[in-house]
Write a protein that holds these residues in place. Sequence first.
Motif, PDB file in Angstrom:
ATOM      1  N   ILE A   4      -2.614   9.822   0.175  1.00 26.45           N
ATOM      2  CA  ILE A   4      -2.021  11.053   0.702  1.00 26.45           C
ATOM      3  C   ILE A   4      -1.146  11.682  -0.386  1.00 26.45           C
ATOM      4  N   PRO A   5      -1.340  12.944  -0.715  1.00 31.19           N
ATOM      5  CA  PRO A   5      -0.516  13.588  -1.750  1.00 31.19           C
ATOM      6  C   PRO A   5       0.967  13.574  -1.366  1.00 31.19           C
ATOM      7  N   LYS A   6       1.814  13.511  -2.348  1.00 31.77           N
ATOM      8  CA  LYS A   6       3.254  13.463  -2.100  1.00 31.77           C
ATOM      9  C   LYS A   6       3.720  14.680  -1.311  1.00 31.77           C
ATOM     10  N   GLY A   7       3.114  15.824  -1.589  1.00 31.59           N
ATOM     11  CA  GLY A   7       3.513  17.049  -0.892  1.00 31.59           C
ATOM     12  C   GLY A   7       3.202  17.035   0.588  1.00 31.59           C
ATOM     13  N   MET A   8       2.367  16.069   1.038  1.00 27.62           N
ATOM     14  CA  MET A   8       2.028  15.960   2.454  1.00 27.62           C
ATOM     15  C   MET A   8       2.946  14.980   3.183  1.00 27.62           C
ATOM     16  N   LEU A   9       3.887  14.380   2.443  1.00 27.89           N
ATOM     17  CA  LEU A   9       4.785  13.387   3.024  1.00 27.89           C
ATOM     18  C   LEU A   9       6.204  13.929   3.109  1.00 27.89           C
ATOM     19  N   CYS A  10       6.937  13.451   4.109  1.00 23.67           N
ATOM     20  CA  CYS A  10       8.319  13.897   4.319  1.00 23.67           C
ATOM     21  C   CYS A  10       9.268  12.742   3.994  1.00 23.67           C
ATOM     22  N   PRO A  11      10.283  12.966   3.146  1.00 26.42           N
ATOM     23  CA  PRO A  11      11.192  11.883   2.770  1.00 26.42           C
ATOM     24  C   PRO A  11      12.052  11.413   3.937  1.00 26.42           C
ATOM     25  N   LEU A  12      12.387  10.139   3.941  1.00 20.82           N
ATOM     26  CA  LEU A  12      13.323   9.590   4.918  1.00 20.82           C
ATOM     27  C   LEU A  12      14.753   9.776   4.418  1.00 20.82           C
ATOM     28  N   GLN A  13      15.714   9.525   5.297  1.00 22.08           N
ATOM     29  CA  GLN A  13      17.112   9.548   4.857  1.00 22.08           C
ATOM     30  C   GLN A  13      17.364   8.426   3.850  1.00 22.08           C
ATOM     31  N   GLN A  14      16.593   7.355   3.983  1.00 25.40           N
ATOM     32  CA  GLN A  14      16.702   6.230   3.061  1.00 25.40           C
ATOM     33  C   GLN A  14      15.977   6.602   1.759  1.00 25.40           C
ATOM     34  N   LYS A  15      16.715   6.754   0.712  1.00 20.87           N
ATOM     35  CA  LYS A  15      16.191   7.261  -0.556  1.00 20.87           C
ATOM     36  C   LYS A  15      14.994   6.447  -1.066  1.00 20.87           C
ATOM     37  N   GLY A  16      13.994   7.168  -1.541  1.00 25.07           N
ATOM     38  CA  GLY A  16      12.838   6.537  -2.138  1.00 25.07           C
ATOM     39  C   GLY A  16      11.716   6.229  -1.163  1.00 25.07           C
ATOM     40  N   HIS A  17      11.919   6.523   0.118  1.00 30.51           N
ATOM     41  CA  HIS A  17      10.900   6.226   1.124  1.00 30.51           C
ATOM     42  C   HIS A  17      10.467   7.504   1.833  1.00 30.51           C
ATOM     43  N   SER A  18       9.207   7.540   2.246  1.00 33.79           N
ATOM     44  CA  SER A  18       8.677   8.716   2.943  1.00 33.79           C
ATOM     45  C   SER A  18       7.589   8.301   3.929  1.00 33.79           C
ATOM     46  N   LEU A  19       7.292   9.206   4.865  1.00 35.86           N
ATOM     47  CA  LEU A  19       6.265   8.982   5.880  1.00 35.86           C
ATOM     48  C   LEU A  19       5.564  10.304   6.172  1.00 35.86           C
ATOM     49  N   ARG A  20       4.579  10.245   7.048  1.00 41.33           N
ATOM     50  CA  ARG A  20       3.960  11.464   7.540  1.00 41.33           C
ATOM     51  C   ARG A  20       5.020  12.265   8.293  1.00 41.33           C
ATOM     52  N   ALA A  21       4.917  13.567   8.333  1.00 44.61           N
ATOM     53  CA  ALA A  21       5.970  14.421   8.873  1.00 44.61           C
ATOM     54  C   ALA A  21       6.442  14.021  10.262  1.00 44.61           C
ATOM     55  N   ASP A  22       5.517  13.883  11.221  1.00 47.42           N
ATOM     56  CA  ASP A  22       5.956  13.567  12.578  1.00 47.42           C
ATOM     57  C   ASP A  22       6.613  12.201  12.658  1.00 47.42           C
ATOM     58  N   ALA A  23       6.123  11.248  11.860  1.00 43.55           N
ATOM     59  CA  ALA A  23       6.713   9.913  11.854  1.00 43.55           C
ATOM     60  C   ALA A  23       8.131   9.942  11.283  1.00 43.55           C
ATOM     61  N   THR A  24       8.323  10.719  10.217  1.00 42.77           N
ATOM     62  CA  THR A  24       9.657  10.838   9.627  1.00 42.77           C
ATOM     63  C   THR A  24      10.639  11.444  10.610  1.00 42.77           C
ATOM     64  N   ILE A  25      10.253  12.541  11.238  1.00 40.32           N
ATOM     65  CA  ILE A  25      11.164  13.238  12.151  1.00 40.32           C
ATOM     66  C   ILE A  25      11.547  12.338  13.323  1.00 40.32           C
ATOM     67  N   ALA A  26      10.548  11.613  13.859  1.00 42.83           N
ATOM     68  CA  ALA A  26      10.840  10.683  14.945  1.00 42.83           C
ATOM     69  C   ALA A  26      11.740   9.546  14.463  1.00 42.83           C
ATOM     70  N   PHE A  27      11.528   9.085  13.234  1.00 46.37           N
ATOM     71  CA  PHE A  27      12.332   7.988  12.688  1.00 46.37           C
ATOM     72  C   PHE A  27      13.776   8.441  12.454  1.00 46.37           C
ATOM     73  N   VAL A  28      13.947   9.681  12.013  1.00 45.66           N
ATOM     74  CA  VAL A  28      15.305  10.205  11.814  1.00 45.66           C
ATOM     75  C   VAL A  28      16.046  10.246  13.144  1.00 45.66           C
ATOM     76  N   SER A  29      15.344  10.653  14.215  1.00 45.05           N
ATOM     77  CA  SER A  29      15.959  10.661  15.550  1.00 45.05           C
ATOM     78  C   SER A  29      16.331   9.245  15.979  1.00 45.05           C
ATOM     79  N   LEU A  30      15.411   8.320  15.740  1.00 45.85           N
ATOM     80  CA  LEU A  30      15.671   6.913  16.048  1.00 45.85           C
ATOM     81  C   LEU A  30      16.855   6.400  15.239  1.00 45.85           C
ATOM     82  N   ASN A  31      16.916   6.773  13.994  1.00 43.45           N
ATOM     83  CA  ASN A  31      17.991   6.337  13.102  1.00 43.45           C
ATOM     84  C   ASN A  31      19.354   6.825  13.595  1.00 43.45           C
TER      85      ASN A  31
END
Length: 355
Positions: free
Chosen positions: A228-255
């Motif tokens: 998956i190209p980097k531009g298709m991934l969304c970074p997490l609050q935890q530096k250096g890590h990323s996920l698919r957009a919907d997964a990141t947004i849900a994880f940020v809410s969980l966090n």
Amino acid sequence: MPAPRSAGLIAVVMAMASLVTPSAQAQALEREPRDPAGLTALRKEAEKSAKELEDATKALEKRRSEIAASEKELKTKLTALQEMEGRLAVMRRPVAEMVELMYEQPVAADGVLPFLSGGSDQRKLRALTDATHMVSVRQQAVEQTSVLYKEAERLAAEAQELRAGNLLAEAQIAAEVDTLRKRSDKIVKSLTAALVKLGIKIDKVGRDALGCNPLRAATADDYPNGLIPKGMLCPLQQKGHSLRADATIAFVSLNEAYRKQFGKSICVTDAYRSLGEQQSVYYRRPGFAAVPGRSNHGLGLAVDLCGGVERSGSAEFVWMEKNSKRYGWFHPSWAYSSPFEPWHWEYDPDIDSVL
């Protein structure tokens, strides 16, 4: 027959479309929540908006396909109309020729009176017969021409109606698609702003923001696992890590919920893994990593956690078991025993229930 007033017709259609557009916009805006409460609500609204936009776009494509078929029918009618005009022209020609003949050889000049007085010769009798025939043929031509004119007018009216309906229908759907697109853009901007406030680092030119657009989340499925190209991934609050957009947004809410409970953010050791990273982990930790190209990490839908969550039965692990599904995250059944990986958690948008 007067020519179809195409310019006037198009003007009327556009005027009708302008009346329809505000209505479509109003309906779309009525469905838009004024102020979605929370990050997950923003994501859900963005995804809902994306679905509506997708449906409207499909409807537009379907309508355009129908319009293409309708235009084919219109072309057939216009061709028939053109052929009708040709037939009319052919029928007008004999009448014109007969009038011209009568002009050149007028029967009444010296033929009618002699005929009535019994002094006509064979030439005059023939001229009179021709005149009578011409009058009869002319009458038939006039009657047939009248029928053809009516048929031509009917075809022209049907052609105008088809064109007007096509233009109006496309204008209506295009207006709704445009309204939904603007709404989606607005929600995504709000979502990006919320992510920034919560610590997601977006670069100065906004490239990372594209990866955080939930409307593009499904597009990541178009790429092979781990590619998956980097531009298709969304970074997490935890530096250096990323996920698919919907997964990141849900994880940020969980966090955020986790931080309120424990006073700290969730500790992440791994998230999306490229194919090369999957190969490295597979060889370094045999038996504890999926075959390269088959890992959920390569889809941007899995994380490995630390900070207590990696210990089964810990307060952090138990809290995650009770609360993570509300945000679409869960601990897969296989990770309880085969192999035992309490640190491994996965995202499934279908079980996300927080509004």
